[in-house]
Design a protein around this motif. Sequence first.
Motif, PDB file in Angstrom:
ATOM      1  N   LYS A  96       0.874  -1.178   0.000  1.00 21.62           N
ATOM      2  CA  LYS A  96       0.000   0.000   0.000  1.00 21.62           C
ATOM      3  C   LYS A  96       0.903   1.218   0.000  1.00 21.62           C
ATOM      4  N   THR A  97       1.017   1.832  -1.151  1.00 19.75           N
ATOM      5  CA  THR A  97       1.979   2.921  -1.256  1.00 19.75           C
ATOM      6  C   THR A  97       1.441   4.034  -2.137  1.00 19.75           C
ATOM      7  N   ASP A  98       1.832   5.248  -1.810  1.00 21.44           N
ATOM      8  CA  ASP A  98       1.508   6.378  -2.669  1.00 21.44           C
ATOM      9  C   ASP A  98       2.810   7.068  -3.059  1.00 21.44           C
ATOM     10  N   GLN A  99       2.691   8.125  -3.832  1.00 20.31           N
ATOM     11  CA  GLN A  99       3.875   8.829  -4.296  1.00 20.31           C
ATOM     12  C   GLN A  99       4.351   9.820  -3.240  1.00 20.31           C
ATOM     13  N   ASP A 100       5.631   9.748  -2.929  1.00 15.75           N
ATOM     14  CA  ASP A 100       6.287  10.753  -2.085  1.00 15.75           C
ATOM     15  C   ASP A 100       7.616  11.056  -2.753  1.00 15.75           C
TER      16      ASP A 100
ATOM     17  N   TYR B 224      -1.453   9.025  -6.313  1.00 13.05           N
ATOM     18  CA  TYR B 224      -1.082  10.370  -5.903  1.00 13.05           C
ATOM     19  C   TYR B 224      -1.107  10.483  -4.371  1.00 13.05           C
ATOM     20  N   CYS B 225      -0.204  11.294  -3.838  1.00 20.01           N
ATOM     21  CA  CYS B 225      -0.112  11.497  -2.390  1.00 20.01           C
ATOM     22  C   CYS B 225      -1.197  12.459  -1.919  1.00 20.01           C
ATOM     23  N   ASP B 226      -1.990  12.029  -0.937  1.00 21.40           N
ATOM     24  CA  ASP B 226      -3.047  12.892  -0.388  1.00 21.40           C
ATOM     25  C   ASP B 226      -2.481  14.157   0.233  1.00 21.40           C
TER      26      ASP B 226
ATOM     27  N   THR C   7       5.234  17.369  -8.245  1.00 18.14           N
ATOM     28  CA  THR C   7       4.274  18.202  -8.980  1.00 18.14           C
ATOM     29  C   THR C   7       3.887  19.447  -8.180  1.00 18.14           C
ATOM     30  N   ASN C   8       4.051  19.382  -6.862  1.00 20.25           N
ATOM     31  CA  ASN C   8       3.801  20.538  -6.000  1.00 20.25           C
ATOM     32  C   ASN C   8       4.984  21.493  -6.147  1.00 20.25           C
TER      33      ASN C   8
END
Length: 510
Positions: A249-253, A291-293, A299-300
């Motif tokens: 379970k992974t998102d982008q960081d 995408y990271c919540d 992208t930020n």
Amino acid sequence: MDENFSKSQEDVAASLVAAVSDQSAVSSNYLLADQLYNTRINDLAYKKIISCLPETPIYLAAQQMAANKTSCLFIRNENHEYLGFVTDITLRDRVIATQLDSQSPISNVMDENIVSIASDVYVYEALLLMFNTKSRYLLVKNGHEYVGFLSKNRLLSEQAQSPLVFIQSVKSAANTTDLRSKWRKVPGIVAQLLARGVHAEIVNEVVTTIADAISNKIIEDVIAKLGPPPAKFVFMVLGSEGRKELTLKTDQDNAIIYEDTPEENRAMVRTYFLDFATQVSDKLNYVGFVYCDGDYMATNPNWTHSLSHWKYNYKNWIEEALPEAAVKFAAFFDCRAIYGDDSIMQELRLFVDDELKKPIEKFYVYLAKNALLYEPPLTYFRNIRTQKIASKEVFDIKTAMTPIVDLVRVYALQNRIFQKENTGERLRALKDMGVFNDTQFNELMQSYYYLMGLRLKNQSRQIIDAHAAPNNFIEINSLTKIDKVTLIEIFKTIQNFQSGIKIRFTNSLG
């Protein structure tokens, strides 16, 4: 991918993978080669090191390679320190193709990516090192003596049915759809690794290495589309991937650091990297890295900046010593460059190291308080505290593990341990420095990786058996009595270490 990783070598690796996948009996099992986890480098036959001095003319170096029937020649100085290597492909691409004078010194065309490894390490460690350093050859050391070398292709062919051949197949993926298919196979690999009793730290590293290979492939594809970057840069990953502790379970960081450029070029450079970040992020999301919540992504615009701006960020976070600044610093301390010019990352680390030498007690207090935010899920009567989700009694295992990660990070920061990335490596370094004694080290290591193994097993079951998206909730009724007793003891251990943090960093028992 290694720029020197030739097409012919890719074809060899691809053929190897195809040969394995064509065998129906082993097509879904990358673990039949159990020797991967118990064979050491010194159990293999090394190739003899053939070397020359850096001033040797190219044509003489080529003659030496021909005489010794070797495709790899190492370059060393008079002190027998190895500086680099050349291969047949080097001579083809950098000498013949460019019509370079063969009287030129061999050092002009050598590859400087020299990596060495002790002869008593395991084969899987050697292969992971080669993937992580993008090295094609390993010099093997016995004590202080170099005893031979091994190539990546040699090690892969020795382990034709291992997960590491799967990693090589990722590098040969044709497009993002292919990469997405590869990532969907990872839960099965994780389940098999755990079923064979492979340590959770190794499983973490295998998953992380696969993710890194996917990210690198995507980055290369985007650069091929956009054109060469207008400045040197590094693409770095944060959080669990930064610590090489990726789960299913992974998102982008992630974030981007690019070199400082003249003022007239800054707008153009920034526009390129923000566009680059968006395209990379979209492709990663498609593959399965959502995408990271919290928007900790390149992208930020806050997380894509020049090196000088990043130095300013870190300096401010340290000097402000505010709770929210400490949270950001913690996230960006667990960072690791996976693509680009590593010298940029090294310069940033040296800068942060200097900043941490200043008296900043308040900064450590806030970091320590972060490690106390999450309490182990124990009731007053020392049972496991649960919550009800979809009529099931569960507890959040990620939250239960977080205090160990935070605790070890605080001590690593205080002792300026930058080169050790994952929690286990940091713990070993802290034990070697005398920060933790043997008992404390063993308790934390065993606790952390027991929880990590349980977390990975639960996630792989959710994906494979329940066909559901993975999460970090463990159903209490799915655990054995032994699991429950072990967890209660682990949670007690974490509570004890949190008490130590309170005393050491906050001077409070409350």
